[in-house]
Motif scaffolding. Structure first.
Motif, mmCIF file in Angstrom:
data_model
loop_
_atom_site.group_PDB
_atom_site.id
_atom_site.type_symbol
_atom_site.label_atom_id
_atom_site.label_comp_id
_atom_site.label_asym_id
_atom_site.label_seq_id
_atom_site.Cartn_x
_atom_site.Cartn_y
_atom_site.Cartn_z
ATOM 1 N N ASP A 195 -15.169 14.962 -33.229
ATOM 2 C CA ASP A 195 -15.025 15.871 -32.080
ATOM 3 C C ASP A 195 -14.103 17.032 -32.416
ATOM 4 O O ASP A 195 -14.317 18.157 -31.963
ATOM 5 C CB ASP A 195 -14.474 15.105 -30.871
ATOM 6 N N VAL A 233 -8.235 11.026 -30.059
ATOM 7 C CA VAL A 233 -9.100 12.097 -30.559
ATOM 8 C C VAL A 233 -9.933 11.541 -31.712
ATOM 9 O O VAL A 233 -9.393 11.034 -32.701
ATOM 10 C CB VAL A 233 -8.275 13.326 -30.994
ATOM 11 N N SER A 268 -18.191 19.066 -25.236
ATOM 12 C CA SER A 268 -17.291 19.585 -26.257
ATOM 13 C C SER A 268 -15.947 18.885 -26.106
ATOM 14 O O SER A 268 -15.689 18.236 -25.085
ATOM 15 C CB SER A 268 -17.115 21.087 -26.069
ATOM 16 N N LEU A 269 -15.079 19.052 -27.099
ATOM 17 C CA LEU A 269 -13.775 18.392 -27.021
ATOM 18 C C LEU A 269 -13.020 18.810 -25.768
ATOM 19 O O LEU A 269 -12.417 17.980 -25.075
ATOM 20 C CB LEU A 269 -12.968 18.695 -28.289
ATOM 21 N N THR A 274 -12.335 10.027 -27.235
ATOM 22 C CA THR A 274 -13.224 11.152 -26.896
ATOM 23 C C THR A 274 -14.677 10.828 -27.237
ATOM 24 O O THR A 274 -15.592 11.397 -26.643
ATOM 25 C CB THR A 274 -12.780 12.449 -27.593
ATOM 26 N N VAL A 275 -14.903 9.878 -28.147
ATOM 27 C CA VAL A 275 -16.284 9.512 -28.504
ATOM 28 C C VAL A 275 -17.022 8.878 -27.330
ATOM 29 O O VAL A 275 -18.251 8.816 -27.309
ATOM 30 C CB VAL A 275 -16.285 8.557 -29.729
ATOM 31 N N ARG A 283 -23.232 8.904 -23.777
ATOM 32 C CA ARG A 283 -23.079 10.051 -24.673
ATOM 33 C C ARG A 283 -23.902 11.254 -24.217
ATOM 34 O O ARG A 283 -23.720 12.366 -24.699
ATOM 35 C CB ARG A 283 -23.563 9.636 -26.054
ATOM 36 N N LYS A 327 -14.424 17.099 -22.762
ATOM 37 C CA LYS A 327 -14.034 15.681 -22.750
ATOM 38 C C LYS A 327 -12.601 15.530 -22.229
ATOM 39 O O LYS A 327 -12.311 14.640 -21.415
ATOM 40 C CB LYS A 327 -14.137 15.092 -24.166
ATOM 41 N N SER A 350 -14.969 21.264 -33.095
ATOM 42 C CA SER A 350 -14.375 22.070 -32.018
ATOM 43 C C SER A 350 -13.842 23.398 -32.533
ATOM 44 O O SER A 350 -13.269 23.462 -33.631
ATOM 45 C CB SER A 350 -13.224 21.276 -31.381
#
Ligand SMILES: O=C(O)c1ccc(O)c(O)c1
Ligand SMILES: [Mg+2]
Length: 610
Positions: free
Chosen positions: A35, A31, A13-14, A7-8, A244, A17, A39
């Motif tokens: 993140d 995960v 937001s999570l 997810t990075v 990003r 993503k 969240s």
């Protein structure tokens, strides 16, 4: 190959993503702990959302600094892991990534380290979780994956295995082939990176790229992973400052495209094997009602003629020698810009099928009676790419006007240059290498009056050349134009072309006198030759092998469209990058009509203070 993404690697937001990863067709995600911490979703809700989207949670990461020379701190690490293992289960996942320690208290004895990792693996196993130990390239004691694997083997715990990450392996110049011999490979992360001579930590945290966008040999890395018998997901972990802040949906498409292409490099035949395009069919310029007459005047003074008119109107075909330029008047916004690249192909439908597998959006134009169906894609910058076969011939869409081109002097399209948005450079490059099978050239950085312009040319085996340019951020911030788009026409006699162009009322972009003085100093050119270059504003370059490049630019029709005419002598392969700063400065002095950003005249009238 099962595909995953950390997810990075994506913005948002999570939940954004996860949605982006699912939409791009990923099977799983890693995960990234920050993140989750940021969240509003509880771990069980993340699990449910991922499940609804058809995503597995393959890994939770990172668990940092696992070992410690201080026994009390080592005990706290086990307690911390107990919490994270429970959380990992709630995420519906059974694997935690453990990074090699970077802190001052890191254990430097392999037996002690193995003992502490065994104790951690016991804790994890008690919660039904396994640990994947990753050697960070800047680890205090363990920085090499082979060292990490030795410690894992020493520990000999069934819940402890190795995670390899191509960045940590290849950034150090380590040989990836030994990965094939790892017997407890629990996880595989991949990232590419440009070959930069910088400290490995900031290189990793800011400059990672998706496979194929950088300089690492990821196919070799991946073949070693496959040879080890690893059957888990291959997961992209790309820390990159631009991605990003980019649209996560588009970044996830780049990510998926890069992995599908890597899978094909590792196991050829994964994608439909398409012969790369065999040459240029046409380039298309979209012009507004205001810009179209200027485009027509420019092409006319270059000696091209309007030889065809589209069956449905509003589109003209201009030809001259072996050059075909389609001018489409249906555009609304810009005065003029390159809107479509027509590439000749022996197998347009196979290319289209391959493009579809690589998630390139196909567009369907309405096809009228008697018109050719041309498979068309949209590149990341919005430019269309159209695959033109011989049968039916796309030229059948145009009815002859009866006009004939006066110039026979153009031998073809030498290259096109497409300006890119600042964050879109690597994305567009990936499109050209994967979807069109082109090879990247060196990155050129040239100083323009308002900052640095980066440029990279991509070439195909059939001699198609596409250059991508990205302008300085400062220029964007100041509202100045980015590097503009253009088409370069090839000729065997640029001096004859420029003379005919001027005689027909055309205006070359004026080149400062200083430039030609410097040419004389650098190359010691024959005076009459130099005078001819100077008189006609023709620029010159020579490579170390004696190849020569002569070229001139027309005044720009718009910020995004002008024409260059080039003559290559003696196998010159470049693009005259040394001349680009002069061209950019000259374009600032002589801006395109309607380019409201102001140019040199404003500069020139300003009082010069000592
Ligand atoms: O930069 C880091 O800290 C970091 C964390 C987790 C990883 O898997 C990694 O490769 C790097
Ligand atoms: Mg990693």
């Amino acid at each position: 190959m099962r595909t995953s993404i950390a997810t990075v690697s994506l913005a948002g937001s999570l939940s954004e993503k996860l949605r982006a990863a699912a939409a791009a067709g990923f099977d799983a995600v890693e995960v990234f702990e920050p993140d989750l911490l940021a969240s509003p979703l509880r771990p069980a809700e993340v699990r449910a959302l991922a499940g609804d989207l058809g995503l597995a949670v393959a890994l939770f990461q990172p668990f940092r600094d696992p070992d410690d020379v201080d026994p009390a701190a080592a005990a706290r690490s086990r307690e911390r892991l107990r919490h994270k293992a429970a959380l990992t289960r709630e995420l519906g996942c059974d694997l935690i990534l453990v990074c090699s320690s970077v802190h001052a208290g890191a254990v430097h004895d392999d037996d002690e380290l193995a003992a502490q990792l065994t104790a951690l693996a016991d804790v994890a196993a008690g919660e039904g979780v396994r640990l994947a130990y990753e050697a960070l390239a800047w680890g205090a004691h363990v920085a090499d994956y082979r060292h990490g694997a030795r410690v894992v083997a020493l520990a000999g715990h069934p819940a402890l295995g190795t995670c390899v990450d191509s960045f940590h392996v290849l950034s150090r110049g380590d040989d990836p082939d030994d990965i094939a011999g790892l017997d407890k490979l629990f996880f595989c992360q991949v990232a590419d990176a440009p070959l930069l001579g910088m400290d490995v930590l900031p290189w990793s945290r800011h400059h990672r790229l998706f496979p194929g966008q950088g300089g690492f040999d990821l196919a070799r890395f991946q073949r070693a992973v496959t040879a080890s018998g690893y059957g888990g997901p291959v997961s992209l972990e790309v820390f990159n400052d631009l991605y990003r802040q980019s649209d996560p949906g588009r970044a996830a498409v780049d990510a998926a495209r890069s992995l599908r292409h890597l899978a094909d490099l590792t196991a050829p035949g994964t994608l439909p094997a398409a012969p790369s395009p065999s040459g240029w069919a046409f380039v298309e310029v979209a012009a507004s009602a205001e810009g179209a007459p200027a485009v027509a005047a420019l092409l006319g003074s270059l000696g091209l003629a309007r030889t065809g008119a589209h069956r449905r109107g509003d589109v003209d075909l201009w030809t001259g020698g072996d050059v075909r330029v389609v001018v489409n008047h249906r555009a609304s916004a810009e005065r003029a810009r390159l809107s479509s690249l027509g590439l000749r192909s022996d197998a347009p439908q196979v290319l289209a099928a391959r493009a579809r597998e690589l998630l390139a959006p196909l567009v369907h134009r309405p096809v009228g009676p008697g018109e050719a169906e041309i498979p068309s894609l949209v590149a990341p910058d919005g430019t269309w790419v159209q695959f033109c076969g011989d049968d039916p011939d796309w030229r059948g869409d145009f009815l002859p006007t009866g006009e004939a081109a006066t110039a026979r002097s153009f031998t073809g399209i030498d290259h096109v240059a497409l300006p890119q948005p600042f964050a879109g450079f690597d994305s567009a490059g990936l499109f050209l290498t994967t979807v069109l099978g082109m090879s990247p050239g060196e990155l050129a950085e040239v100083a323009a009056p308002d900052g640095l312009v980066r440029s990279r040319a991509y070439t195909s085996t059939a001699g198609i050349r596409i250059a991508l340019n990205v302008g300085p951020t400062s220029a964007t911030l100041r509202g100045r134009p980015l590097a503009s788009g253009h088409v370069a026409l090839a000729t065997t006699d640029v001096l004859a072309v420029v003379a005919a162009f001027v005689a027909a009322g055309g205006e070359p972009l004026p080149v400062p006198v200083n430039y030609h003085d410097d040419l004389q100093a650098r190359f010691g050119l024959d005076k009459r030759f130099l005078d001819a270059l100077r008189r006609h504003h023709v620029l010159y370059d020579r490579d170390p092998d004696g190849g020569e490049f002569l070229h001139f630019f027309t005044r720009a029709v718009s910020r995004e469209f002008f024409v260059e005419v080039v003559e290559r002598r003696g196998g010159y392969r470049g693009y005259g990058a040394a001349n680009t700063p002069v061209r950019l400065a000259a374009q600032r002095e002589h801006p395109a009509p309607g380019d409201g950003s102001g140019g040199g005249s404003a500069q020139g009238s300003r009082t010069i203070r000592p």
